[in-house]
Structure formats: C-alpha cells, structure tokens
Design a protein around this motif. Structure first.
Motif, short mmCIF file in Angstrom:
data_model
loop_
_atom_site.label_atom_id
_atom_site.label_comp_id
_atom_site.label_asym_id
_atom_site.label_seq_id
_atom_site.Cartn_x
_atom_site.Cartn_y
_atom_site.Cartn_z
N ILE A 127 44.60 46.13 41.94
CA ILE A 127 43.74 46.62 40.86
C ILE A 127 43.90 45.76 39.62
O ILE A 127 45.01 45.59 39.10
CB ILE A 127 44.05 48.09 40.54
CG1 ILE A 127 43.79 48.97 41.78
CG2 ILE A 127 43.21 48.57 39.37
CD1 ILE A 127 44.09 50.44 41.57
N PHE A 128 42.78 45.20 39.17
CA PHE A 128 42.73 44.43 37.94
C PHE A 128 42.18 45.33 36.84
O PHE A 128 41.12 45.93 37.00
CB PHE A 128 41.80 43.22 38.09
CG PHE A 128 42.29 42.12 38.99
CD1 PHE A 128 43.26 42.35 39.95
CD2 PHE A 128 41.77 40.84 38.88
CE1 PHE A 128 43.71 41.33 40.79
CE2 PHE A 128 42.20 39.81 39.70
CZ PHE A 128 43.17 40.06 40.67
N LEU A 129 42.88 45.40 35.72
CA LEU A 129 42.39 46.14 34.56
C LEU A 129 42.01 45.14 33.47
O LEU A 129 42.84 44.34 33.04
CB LEU A 129 43.47 47.08 34.03
CG LEU A 129 43.17 47.78 32.69
CD1 LEU A 129 41.97 48.71 32.80
CD2 LEU A 129 44.40 48.55 32.19
N SER A 130 40.74 45.17 33.06
CA SER A 130 40.33 44.33 31.93
C SER A 130 40.06 45.23 30.73
O SER A 130 39.45 46.29 30.86
CB SER A 130 39.10 43.49 32.28
OG SER A 130 37.90 44.22 32.14
N VAL A 131 40.54 44.79 29.56
CA VAL A 131 40.50 45.61 28.36
C VAL A 131 39.93 44.79 27.21
O VAL A 131 40.55 43.82 26.76
CB VAL A 131 41.91 46.13 27.99
CG1 VAL A 131 41.85 46.98 26.74
CG2 VAL A 131 42.51 46.91 29.15
N ALA A 132 38.74 45.15 26.74
CA ALA A 132 38.13 44.51 25.59
C ALA A 132 37.91 45.54 24.50
O ALA A 132 37.87 46.74 24.77
CB ALA A 132 36.81 43.85 25.99
N ILE A 164 48.66 54.71 27.49
CA ILE A 164 47.98 54.80 28.78
C ILE A 164 48.10 53.50 29.55
O ILE A 164 48.46 53.48 30.73
CB ILE A 164 46.49 55.16 28.59
CG1 ILE A 164 46.36 56.61 28.10
CG2 ILE A 164 45.70 54.98 29.88
CD1 ILE A 164 44.94 57.03 27.78
N ILE A 165 47.83 52.38 28.88
CA ILE A 165 47.90 51.07 29.55
C ILE A 165 49.34 50.76 29.94
O ILE A 165 49.60 50.30 31.06
CB ILE A 165 47.34 49.98 28.63
CG1 ILE A 165 45.86 50.26 28.33
CG2 ILE A 165 47.50 48.60 29.26
CD1 ILE A 165 45.27 49.39 27.23
N SER A 166 50.26 51.03 29.05
CA SER A 166 51.67 50.78 29.34
C SER A 166 52.14 51.59 30.55
O SER A 166 52.85 51.07 31.43
CB SER A 166 52.52 51.13 28.12
OG SER A 166 53.89 50.92 28.37
N GLU A 215 58.88 43.65 32.36
CA GLU A 215 59.87 44.31 33.22
C GLU A 215 59.34 44.55 34.63
O GLU A 215 60.09 44.48 35.61
CB GLU A 215 60.29 45.63 32.57
CG GLU A 215 61.10 45.42 31.28
CD GLU A 215 61.52 46.72 30.64
OE1 GLU A 215 60.93 47.77 30.98
OE2 GLU A 215 62.42 46.69 29.77
N LYS A 216 58.05 44.85 34.76
CA LYS A 216 57.46 45.11 36.08
C LYS A 216 56.87 43.86 36.72
O LYS A 216 56.34 43.90 37.82
CB LYS A 216 56.35 46.16 35.94
CG LYS A 216 56.84 47.52 35.45
CD LYS A 216 57.75 48.22 36.44
CE LYS A 216 57.00 48.72 37.65
NZ LYS A 216 57.84 49.57 38.53
N LYS A 217 56.99 42.72 35.99
CA LYS A 217 56.46 41.43 36.48
C LYS A 217 54.95 41.52 36.79
O LYS A 217 54.48 40.98 37.79
CB LYS A 217 57.24 40.95 37.69
CG LYS A 217 58.68 40.58 37.36
CD LYS A 217 59.43 40.04 38.57
CE LYS A 217 60.77 39.44 38.17
NZ LYS A 217 61.65 40.36 37.41
N ILE A 218 54.24 42.21 35.93
CA ILE A 218 52.78 42.31 36.01
C ILE A 218 52.18 41.25 35.09
O ILE A 218 52.47 41.25 33.88
CB ILE A 218 52.28 43.70 35.59
CG1 ILE A 218 52.82 44.78 36.53
CG2 ILE A 218 50.76 43.75 35.54
CD1 ILE A 218 52.38 44.65 37.96
N GLY A 270 53.01 51.26 38.29
CA GLY A 270 52.54 50.40 39.37
C GLY A 270 51.11 50.67 39.79
O GLY A 270 50.72 50.32 40.91
N VAL A 271 50.31 51.27 38.91
CA VAL A 271 48.92 51.57 39.25
C VAL A 271 48.07 50.30 39.22
O VAL A 271 47.20 50.11 40.06
CB VAL A 271 48.33 52.63 38.30
CG1 VAL A 271 46.84 52.85 38.58
CG2 VAL A 271 49.10 53.94 38.44
#
Length: 308
Positions: A50-55, A66-68, A173-176, A74-75
């Motif tokens: 899942i890719f999350l794009s935030v503008a 929420i994003i954090s 920390e989650k290597k995302i 791991g969502v």
C-alpha cells in the motif's frame, strides 16, 4: 436495487454509520462506503503493498498521528508526500505547534509573526527553532555523506528525531521509505539550499527511482491511498506505470476534473496511461480528506478486524 434512507441512532459505532451510508449507496454516501470497503480489502490482502500519497496541509490539519500510526502498525509500505508535510512534522518534533482561532486579518497576523494556512496558523518563532535544529542535523549527516537521495536524507533525518509521534521517526524505525520528489518546494527545501551554500551536501533527485522501481517490481499487487493530488499523487501512480499500473486505489480530493489537472482527474483516467490496470478497483470520494479519511480508515480497520 433501491436507494435506502440512512438511519442515525444514538451511540452508533463508526462501522454502523458507514454501513448506513452503504445502504443508501449513492452520491457521496455510496462512494464513502465503497472506499471503506476497498480499503479494508487492501489492508487484508497480504500480497498488496500500500502506497500512501499525501498532498496539502495534512500534518497542520491534524492528520499527523494518523499517518504515523499507519506506519507503526505496518498498514502502509510506502509514503509519498510533499516537502511541506515533512517540514511541519519536523516543526512539531522540535517543540513547535500548529495553532487555531487566531483570526483572519493577514496584515495583523504578519505583524504578530503568524503565518496562515486556511484556518491553521504557524508561529515564526517555531520556524526559527526548526531552522536551527535542522541545520544541526544536516551538519551531522553531511559529515558521513556528500551525495544522497531524497529518501535516504529523510531516512537519516528520522534517526535524529526523538519525538515518538513523528512521522519521520516512525518511518525510520519501521524502515518505511518516504519519498518527497518536490522537497525543494518547502521550508525544508529552502534550508537545504541555504545549507549547501557553505557545506558539501548534494541531493540526487533521480536516485529514489531505483529503490522505488524495485519495490514496484517486487510487489505482487499495489494499492494506493491518494489524499489530495499534486506531485505526490502522480509519483504514486506513475511509479507503477512500467508494471501496468496499480491494482486498487482510493482518492480523496476537492479538485475538479474540468481543467484537466491531475489533482482533479478521475482515477479511471489513469487507465489510459497504464497507471491503473484494466479491471482495477478504483474509488474517488470528493471532499475534505481531514474529514473523510479518518472516517473511512476507522471503518476499514473495523471491517478488516471483523473479517478475521
């Protein structure tokens, strides 16, 4: 099928409300229900990245936690955002805040050292702290690396952040990976430019594509959550072009399609560019992401949990 009318009762749970929107099934109510159902399906699919794009001002607008948490839990597997949202995450990490109820007299606000984003406000004193702290971090990073990708730079900045609510720290920390292709168009970008006037640090803007393309080709399926439009939306969709496009996507936007802008483009348009696969599951919801995404996410998490 007929349109059923929405019933609201005291003490309703979020998922009950979402399901009532689905009972109506049309207009924004129907789209919100379908987006919730699709997001739950994406979250439950072990083969989907899942890719999350935030503008837009999502961090100043109250979406930081929420994003954090999406990263911590791991969502999501990739975050693509603007340099501004990274800047505002750092501003809070360094002890600054975003403010409300300060009025709309912009000349007076300027005199008071306040900047306005709609009805969100920032304080110039907080940005002064931001400038000092990010410079200290950049000095440490430049001692080890002279040339770095944007993603690697953000990752390294995350290693110096102590705020547990920080998006950047959680990603480290989650290597995302966090990608910010438009990073120069932000206060962080301005500080980077100023830093390079007297220090040897160079950003390789193309380097991120190597890692991002590897993620795309190694993924069996790709799902996208697109909050707003702009560069982050296009980067998320275009990254999957060489593999035939995303398999599923949810878009929440306030932009219109009539001008031909990408920000307001219906997701179906992406199929013509192979940025979305033929037969892909796509839902666009028109509205303010700071209202709709928390509602959709809460419902989707409940749906996914109940489906275990």
């Amino acid at each position: 099928m007929k349109v059923n009318h929405i019933n609201i009762t005291p003490n309703m749970k979020i998922l009950e409300l979402i399901n009532q929107l689905g009972e109506a099934g049309v207009l924004g109510a129907g789209r919100t229900f379908r987006a919730t159902k699709l997001l739950a399906k994406m979250i439950k699919d072990p083969e989907m990245k899942i890719f999350l794009s935030v503008a837009g001002p999502m961090v100043p607008g109250g979406m930081r936690n929420i994003i954090s948490k999406l990263i911590k839990d791991g969502v999501i597997d990739v975050l693509i955002t603007s340099g501004a949202n990274i800047t505002h995450d750092l501003l809070e990490s360094f002890g600054g805040h975003h403010y409300r109820d300060c009025g709309f007299d912009d000349e007076k606000l300027h005199e008071q050292g306040m900047g306005r984003i709609g009805d969100v406000y920032t304080n110039s004193n907080d940005f002064e702290v931001f400038e000092k702290e990010i410079t200290k971090i950049l000095e440490k990073i430049s001692q080890e690396k002279k040339v770095t990708s944007i993603q690697e730079l953000v990752y390294q900045i995350g290693s110096h952040i102590e705020d547990d609510e920080s998006i950047i720290k959680a990603a480290h920390e989650k290597k995302i990976p966090i990608y910010a292709p438009g990073i120069i168009d932000s206060m962080l970008g301005l500080q980077l430019w100023m830093f390079t006037q007297t220090n040897n640090l160079c950003l390789d803007a193309l380097a991120d594509m190597h890692q991002l393309s590897d993620i795309v080709f190694e993924s069996k399926k790709i799902g996208a959550i697109l909050l707003g439009g702009g560069v982050p939306k296009h980067y998320a969709l275009a990254s999957s072009l060489l593999k035939g496009g995303v398999d599923a996507a949810i878009q929440i936007t306030m932009d219109r399609s009539e001008t031909g802008s990408l920000s307001g483009a219906p997701l179906e348009e992406a199929k013509s560019w192979a940025k979305a696969r033929a037969g892909s599951n796509l839902v666009t919801v028109i509205g303010d992401a700071t209202i709709l995404f928390p509602l959709i996410l809460a419902g989707a998490l409940d749906m996914a949990e109940n489906d275990k």
